[in-house]
Design a protein around this motif. Structure first.
Motif, PDB file in Angstrom:
ATOM      1  N   ALA A  64       0.832  -1.203   0.000  1.00 35.82           N
ATOM      2  CA  ALA A  64       0.000   0.000   0.000  1.00 35.82           C
ATOM      3  C   ALA A  64       0.868   1.255   0.000  1.00 35.82           C
ATOM      4  CB  ALA A  64      -0.927  -0.001   1.206  1.00 35.82           C
ATOM      5  N   GLU A  65       0.538   2.193  -0.862  1.00 35.29           N
ATOM      6  CA  GLU A  65       1.241   3.475  -0.942  1.00 35.29           C
ATOM      7  C   GLU A  65       0.553   4.566  -0.130  1.00 35.29           C
ATOM      8  OE1 GLU A  65       2.258   4.629  -4.991  1.00 35.29           O
ATOM      9  OE2 GLU A  65       1.983   2.553  -5.618  1.00 35.29           O
ATOM     10  N   GLY A  66      -0.731   4.406   0.165  1.00 30.90           N
ATOM     11  CA  GLY A  66      -1.483   5.446   0.852  1.00 30.90           C
ATOM     12  C   GLY A  66      -1.221   5.485   2.341  1.00 30.90           C
ATOM     13  N   ASP A  67      -1.396   6.682   2.921  1.00 29.17           N
ATOM     14  CA  ASP A  67      -1.316   6.828   4.379  1.00 29.17           C
ATOM     15  C   ASP A  67      -2.563   6.249   5.043  1.00 29.17           C
ATOM     16  OD1 ASP A  67       1.145   8.145   4.270  1.00 29.17           O
ATOM     17  OD2 ASP A  67       0.175  10.077   3.941  1.00 29.17           O
ATOM     18  N   LEU A  68      -3.682   6.319   4.321  1.00 30.85           N
ATOM     19  CA  LEU A  68      -4.930   5.784   4.852  1.00 30.85           C
ATOM     20  C   LEU A  68      -5.249   4.462   4.155  1.00 30.85           C
ATOM     21  CD1 LEU A  68      -7.472   6.107   6.608  1.00 30.85           C
ATOM     22  CD2 LEU A  68      -8.550   7.266   4.673  1.00 30.85           C
ATOM     23  N   LEU A  69      -5.582   3.453   4.945  1.00 28.51           N
ATOM     24  CA  LEU A  69      -5.945   2.138   4.414  1.00 28.51           C
ATOM     25  C   LEU A  69      -7.421   1.885   4.649  1.00 28.51           C
ATOM     26  CD1 LEU A  69      -2.976  -0.006   5.810  1.00 28.51           C
ATOM     27  CD2 LEU A  69      -3.052   1.358   3.715  1.00 28.51           C
ATOM     28  N   ILE A  70      -8.114   1.450   3.607  1.00 31.67           N
ATOM     29  CA  ILE A  70      -9.497   0.999   3.743  1.00 31.67           C
ATOM     30  C   ILE A  70      -9.525  -0.489   3.439  1.00 31.67           C
ATOM     31  CG2 ILE A  70     -11.870   1.197   2.926  1.00 31.67           C
ATOM     32  CD1 ILE A  70     -11.317   4.060   2.127  1.00 31.67           C
ATOM     33  N   PHE A  71      -9.951  -1.274   4.418  1.00 26.45           N
ATOM     34  CA  PHE A  71     -10.113  -2.710   4.203  1.00 26.45           C
ATOM     35  C   PHE A  71     -11.544  -2.949   3.741  1.00 26.45           C
ATOM     36  CE2 PHE A  71      -6.703  -2.368   7.337  1.00 26.45           C
ATOM     37  CZ  PHE A  71      -5.723  -3.136   6.719  1.00 26.45           C
TER      38      PHE A  71
ATOM     39  N   GLU B  85     -16.409  -8.532  -2.308  1.00 23.87           N
ATOM     40  CA  GLU B  85     -17.782  -8.520  -2.800  1.00 23.87           C
ATOM     41  C   GLU B  85     -18.573  -7.296  -2.342  1.00 23.87           C
ATOM     42  OE1 GLU B  85     -17.841 -11.276   0.893  1.00 23.87           O
ATOM     43  OE2 GLU B  85     -16.465 -10.654  -0.691  1.00 23.87           O
ATOM     44  N   MET B  86     -17.878  -6.275  -1.796  1.00 24.16           N
ATOM     45  CA  MET B  86     -18.561  -5.078  -1.310  1.00 24.16           C
ATOM     46  C   MET B  86     -18.733  -4.068  -2.448  1.00 24.16           C
ATOM     47  SD  MET B  86     -19.144  -5.883   1.810  1.00 24.16           S
ATOM     48  CE  MET B  86     -19.589  -4.416   2.718  1.00 24.16           C
ATOM     49  N   LEU B  87     -19.952  -3.576  -2.605  1.00 28.86           N
ATOM     50  CA  LEU B  87     -20.297  -2.616  -3.648  1.00 28.86           C
ATOM     51  C   LEU B  87     -20.350  -1.226  -3.017  1.00 28.86           C
ATOM     52  CD1 LEU B  87     -21.030  -2.513  -6.654  1.00 28.86           C
ATOM     53  CD2 LEU B  87     -23.420  -2.881  -5.997  1.00 28.86           C
ATOM     54  N   ALA B  88     -19.381  -0.373  -3.380  1.00 28.07           N
ATOM     55  CA  ALA B  88     -19.226   0.920  -2.716  1.00 28.07           C
ATOM     56  C   ALA B  88     -19.949   2.028  -3.472  1.00 28.07           C
ATOM     57  CB  ALA B  88     -17.742   1.265  -2.598  1.00 28.07           C
ATOM     58  N   PRO B  89     -20.776   2.838  -2.799  1.00 23.52           N
ATOM     59  CA  PRO B  89     -21.406   3.997  -3.426  1.00 23.52           C
ATOM     60  C   PRO B  89     -20.360   5.037  -3.829  1.00 23.52           C
ATOM     61  CG  PRO B  89     -22.496   3.411  -1.367  1.00 23.52           C
ATOM     62  CD  PRO B  89     -21.217   2.635  -1.425  1.00 23.52           C
ATOM     63  N   PRO B  90     -20.718   6.005  -4.692  1.00 21.64           N
ATOM     64  CA  PRO B  90     -19.729   6.972  -5.219  1.00 21.64           C
ATOM     65  C   PRO B  90     -18.985   7.792  -4.158  1.00 21.64           C
ATOM     66  CG  PRO B  90     -21.714   7.013  -6.553  1.00 21.64           C
ATOM     67  CD  PRO B  90     -22.015   6.131  -5.379  1.00 21.64           C
ATOM     68  N   SER B  91     -19.629   8.104  -3.045  1.00 22.47           N
ATOM     69  CA  SER B  91     -18.977   8.942  -2.025  1.00 22.47           C
ATOM     70  C   SER B  91     -18.274   8.114  -0.953  1.00 22.47           C
ATOM     71  CB  SER B  91     -20.012   9.854  -1.365  1.00 22.47           C
ATOM     72  OG  SER B  91     -21.037   9.077  -0.757  1.00 22.47           O
ATOM     73  N   PHE B  92     -18.131   6.825  -1.167  1.00 27.35           N
ATOM     74  CA  PHE B  92     -17.607   5.913  -0.147  1.00 27.35           C
ATOM     75  C   PHE B  92     -16.223   6.328   0.336  1.00 27.35           C
ATOM     76  CE2 PHE B  92     -15.018   2.092   0.732  1.00 27.35           C
ATOM     77  CZ  PHE B  92     -15.709   1.586   1.822  1.00 27.35           C
ATOM     78  N   ILE B  93     -15.264   6.485  -0.579  1.00 30.88           N
ATOM     79  CA  ILE B  93     -13.886   6.832  -0.181  1.00 30.88           C
ATOM     80  C   ILE B  93     -13.860   8.213   0.452  1.00 30.88           C
ATOM     81  CG2 ILE B  93     -11.532   7.221  -1.000  1.00 30.88           C
ATOM     82  CD1 ILE B  93     -12.036   5.209  -3.213  1.00 30.88           C
ATOM     83  N   GLU B  94     -14.548   9.144  -0.164  1.00 33.63           N
ATOM     84  CA  GLU B  94     -14.555  10.519   0.348  1.00 33.63           C
ATOM     85  C   GLU B  94     -15.076  10.577   1.775  1.00 33.63           C
ATOM     86  OE1 GLU B  94     -16.365  14.866  -1.052  1.00 33.63           O
ATOM     87  OE2 GLU B  94     -16.413  13.144  -2.416  1.00 33.63           O
ATOM     88  N   ASN B  95     -16.122   9.811   2.076  1.00 35.48           N
ATOM     89  CA  ASN B  95     -16.700   9.837   3.417  1.00 35.48           C
ATOM     90  C   ASN B  95     -15.798   9.170   4.451  1.00 35.48           C
ATOM     91  OD1 ASN B  95     -18.964  11.227   2.577  1.00 35.48           O
ATOM     92  ND2 ASN B  95     -20.154   9.381   2.181  1.00 35.48           N
ATOM     93  N   HIS B  96     -15.039   8.158   4.041  1.00 37.29           N
ATOM     94  CA  HIS B  96     -14.033   7.593   4.950  1.00 37.29           C
ATOM     95  C   HIS B  96     -12.913   8.615   5.183  1.00 37.29           C
ATOM     96  CE1 HIS B  96     -14.606   3.397   6.191  1.00 37.29           C
ATOM     97  NE2 HIS B  96     -15.285   3.200   5.075  1.00 37.29           N
ATOM     98  N   TYR B  97     -12.440   9.194   4.098  1.00 40.57           N
ATOM     99  CA  TYR B  97     -11.245  10.051   4.154  1.00 40.57           C
ATOM    100  C   TYR B  97     -11.463  11.297   5.007  1.00 40.57           C
ATOM    101  CZ  TYR B  97      -7.225  12.750   2.475  1.00 40.57           C
ATOM    102  OH  TYR B  97      -6.071  13.478   2.396  1.00 40.57           O
TER     103      TYR B  97
ATOM    104  N   SER C  27     -13.339  -6.031   9.206  1.00 42.82           N
ATOM    105  CA  SER C  27     -12.482  -5.788   8.041  1.00 42.82           C
ATOM    106  C   SER C  27     -13.215  -5.815   6.711  1.00 42.82           C
ATOM    107  CB  SER C  27     -11.332  -6.801   8.018  1.00 42.82           C
ATOM    108  OG  SER C  27     -11.830  -8.117   8.093  1.00 42.82           O
ATOM    109  N   GLY C  28     -14.526  -6.098   6.726  1.00 43.07           N
ATOM    110  CA  GLY C  28     -15.292  -6.008   5.494  1.00 43.07           C
ATOM    111  C   GLY C  28     -15.449  -4.587   5.010  1.00 43.07           C
ATOM    112  N   ASN C  29     -15.347  -3.620   5.945  1.00 44.01           N
ATOM    113  CA  ASN C  29     -15.491  -2.202   5.602  1.00 44.01           C
ATOM    114  C   ASN C  29     -15.011  -1.363   6.777  1.00 44.01           C
ATOM    115  OD1 ASN C  29     -16.284   0.387   4.925  1.00 44.01           O
ATOM    116  ND2 ASN C  29     -18.471  -0.062   4.841  1.00 44.01           N
ATOM    117  N   VAL C  30     -13.721  -1.053   6.789  1.00 48.35           N
ATOM    118  CA  VAL C  30     -13.159  -0.288   7.898  1.00 48.35           C
ATOM    119  C   VAL C  30     -11.898   0.432   7.424  1.00 48.35           C
ATOM    120  CG1 VAL C  30     -11.677  -2.155   8.776  1.00 48.35           C
ATOM    121  CG2 VAL C  30     -12.577  -0.444  10.367  1.00 48.35           C
ATOM    122  N   SER C  31     -11.627   1.607   8.001  1.00 52.44           N
ATOM    123  CA  SER C  31     -10.434   2.374   7.607  1.00 52.44           C
ATOM    124  C   SER C  31      -9.611   2.749   8.828  1.00 52.44           C
ATOM    125  CB  SER C  31     -10.832   3.641   6.835  1.00 52.44           C
ATOM    126  OG  SER C  31     -11.625   4.515   7.630  1.00 52.44           O
ATOM    127  N   VAL C  32      -8.289   2.817   8.611  1.00 48.59           N
ATOM    128  CA  VAL C  32      -7.345   3.175   9.669  1.00 48.59           C
ATOM    129  C   VAL C  32      -6.061   3.652   9.010  1.00 48.59           C
ATOM    130  CG1 VAL C  32      -6.389   0.819   9.828  1.00 48.59           C
ATOM    131  CG2 VAL C  32      -6.251   2.353  11.817  1.00 48.59           C
TER     132      VAL C  32
END
Length: 527
Positions: free
Chosen positions: A215-222, A226-238, A349-354
């Motif tokens: 991983a190159e990113g400072d933030l990791l999303i696990f 099979e998870m279908l992410a809505p368009p704002s998914f990454i933005e809302n985690h970040y 870990s199906g949907n979590v960020s750290v």
């Protein structure tokens, strides 16, 4: 087509004529040949003038010969000019054709991204869109034999509002035996895409750790494959991690399920549930009915949701909420789980960020956990002990594409839970054994609160009861792992001194206000 730079002029002094002759691998261009010819003529003219001054009348004959030769040369040059121009035009057209071909190739290269590959002893990694732009977010997705769902998941991730140049997706294929390997050549994604293909199955913990290492990113999303992410998914985690460095953000507590395919290994409950949901949409109902009529001729998945359905959110007509954790008590503690004694269970870990820096402090996934379950809670527990704040955010929810449930999962789950309690035999881990009795998390929380209060208020009392309680909680998981009946967890002879003390201590719990602890103790002591 005649190549101009493949020919040269030469002068024959015997007849005074100029000729054109094909060169043998000469590197000179036409311009260089003409320059060379002119220099040769100038040199000859100078020699002729010298002879004229030295030999008197003989110079006239020589001059006439030179003039005649010069006239002939001019005639040849004039005749060859149209030919030269034609050849030059042809060469220019040929160059133009090559340029157009090069442009087309460049466009093709842009469309079909170059794939960089590295071979490791455990896996092979291929990278598409390997740009040098700094990556802010790395999405780590393990997958195993879920080719159809994973393809749709990657499509959903390509529609993110977050800048495509600033996130990457690392898909770790844990030695799938289906068509998952075709994904690399099939997907057309705008983000940096790393496909890691394991050479043998290693399990969830191991492959996630490989993803972390790449991983190159400072933030990791696990995110499960099979998870279908809505368009704002990454933005809302970040957005949560922009101003705080010690967070775990989860959308898994606000679980949404969706049936994107009719899978042949759905159980009866899943098929009945799907049959209800397809009535929300005429086209989905038609596809389901067609499947019912033809299923005996096919063993493969039947597609329900298309990419267009994802674009229009039509797929949500086949979705459903599953608020197991929230309905078990977590909703009472708010977004930040204020005062909750078991916050680490939010690390799903199906949907979590750290942040990656937090994992470097607490350690990565424990690779002794093989198969399903508890490996994420165990890592979450270490993060919790290191002071990480847990956040529940419904805007970070993703849709779990339903699939068949393996019968091995239950056995694997108890095995990993057993590893968890053996590694951390602390009361705030042991208390999770009460989930076996289907007690809600609010009940577990209140029991733990009262147990800690008992320790604080009566440090030198209730020793036999506290010891028995911890032993029974451990044995629940031990027996389940061994396939034993969960009975007689703390079996003592009827008249033994320890048994008498435990009964006396138990009788005073409720009068002193320890109702939840008394209830939990009673439910497992008398099994």
């Amino acid at each position: 087509m005649i190549k101009i730079d493949s020919y040269k002029y030469y002068y024959n002094p015997e007849d005074g004529k100029y000729y054109i002759r094909k060169k043998k691998n000469s590197p000179h261009s036409l311009k260089k040949l003409k320059d060379k010819l002119n220099k040769s003529k100038d040199k000859k003219d100078r020699k002729d003038k010298t002879r004229k001054g030295n030999k008197g009348n003989r110079s006239g004959d020589a001059t006439n010969k030179v003039n005649k030769s010069h006239d002939r040369a001019n005639t040849v040059n004039e005749m060859n000019k149209p030919h030269d121009r034609a050849n030059t035009a042809n060469e220019m057209n040929k160059f133009h054709d090559k340029a157009e071909t090069a442009n087309e190739m460049n466009k093709l290269d842009e469309k079909m991204s170059k794939v960089d590959q590295t071979d490791h002893s455990l896996y092979k990694m291929s990278i598409k869109n390997n740009h040098k732009h700094p990556i802010k977010v790395s999405i780590i997705m393990p997958t195993y034999n879920k080719y159809h769902q994973t393809s749709l998941s990657l499509y959903g991730l390509s529609k993110q509002t977050f800048s495509h140049a600033e996130y990457e997706v690392i898909l770790i294929d844990d030695a799938s035996s289906d068509n998952t390997s075709d994904i690399l050549k099939e997907v057309d994604v705008p983000f940096k895409f790393k496909y890691i293909q394991m050479k043998q199955n290693k399990g969830r913990s191991s492959v996630r750790n490989i993803g972390i290492n790449h991983a190159e990113g400072d933030l990791l999303i696990f995110l499960d494959g099979e998870m279908l992410a809505p368009p704002s998914f990454i933005e809302n985690h970040y957005k949560h991690h922009m101003h705080e460095s010690n967070l775990v953000v989860t959308g898994a507590m606000h679980y949404e399920g969706v049936y994107t395919f009719i899978m042949p290994d759905y159980n009866e409950d899943q098929m009945a549930h799907l049959k209800e949901l397809v009535n929300n949409d005429a086209e989905y109902r038609r596809l389901y009915e067609n499947y019912e009529q033809t299923k005996q001729h096919s063993n493969g998945p039947c597609p329900l949701v298309t990419k267009e359905d994802i674009d229009t959110n039509r797929f949500q007509r086949l979705s459903f909420p599953n608020r197991y954790f929230l309905n078990s008590g977590l909703k009472h503690f708010g977004e930040r789980l204020e005062g909750f004694t078991l916050p680490y269970i939010a690390f799903l870990s199906g949907n979590v960020s750290v942040r990656k820096a937090q994992l470097k402090k607490s350690g990565y996934f424990d690779e002794t956990f093989v198969g399903y379950g508890a490996e994420d809670w165990e890592l979450g527990y270490r993060l919790y002990k290191n002071g990480v704040q847990f956040v529940l955010d419904p805007s970070t929810v993703a849709y779990h594409q339903e699939h068949g449930i393996s019968k091995r999962k239950v056995k694997e789950q108890w095995g990993n839970h057993y590893r968890f309690v053996k590694k951390h035999p602390n009361i705030d881990v042991l208390i999770l054994s009460l989930e076996w009795k289907e007690l809600p998390f609010m009940h577990m929380h209140q029991t733990l609160v009262e147990y800690n209060q008992l320790e604080e208020r009566f440090p030198d009392e209730y020793n036999e009861l506290k010891h028995a309680f911890r032993v029974m909680l451990f044995r629940i998981i031990e027996y389940l792992n061994n396939g034993q009946p969960v009975t007689k967890l703390y079996d003592l002879p009827g008249g033994s001194e320890e048994r008498i003390k435990i009964h006396q201590q138990f009788e005073t719990l409720r009068p002193r206000g320890f109702d939840y602890l008394a209830s939990s103790f009673e439910q497992i002591y008398y099994l």
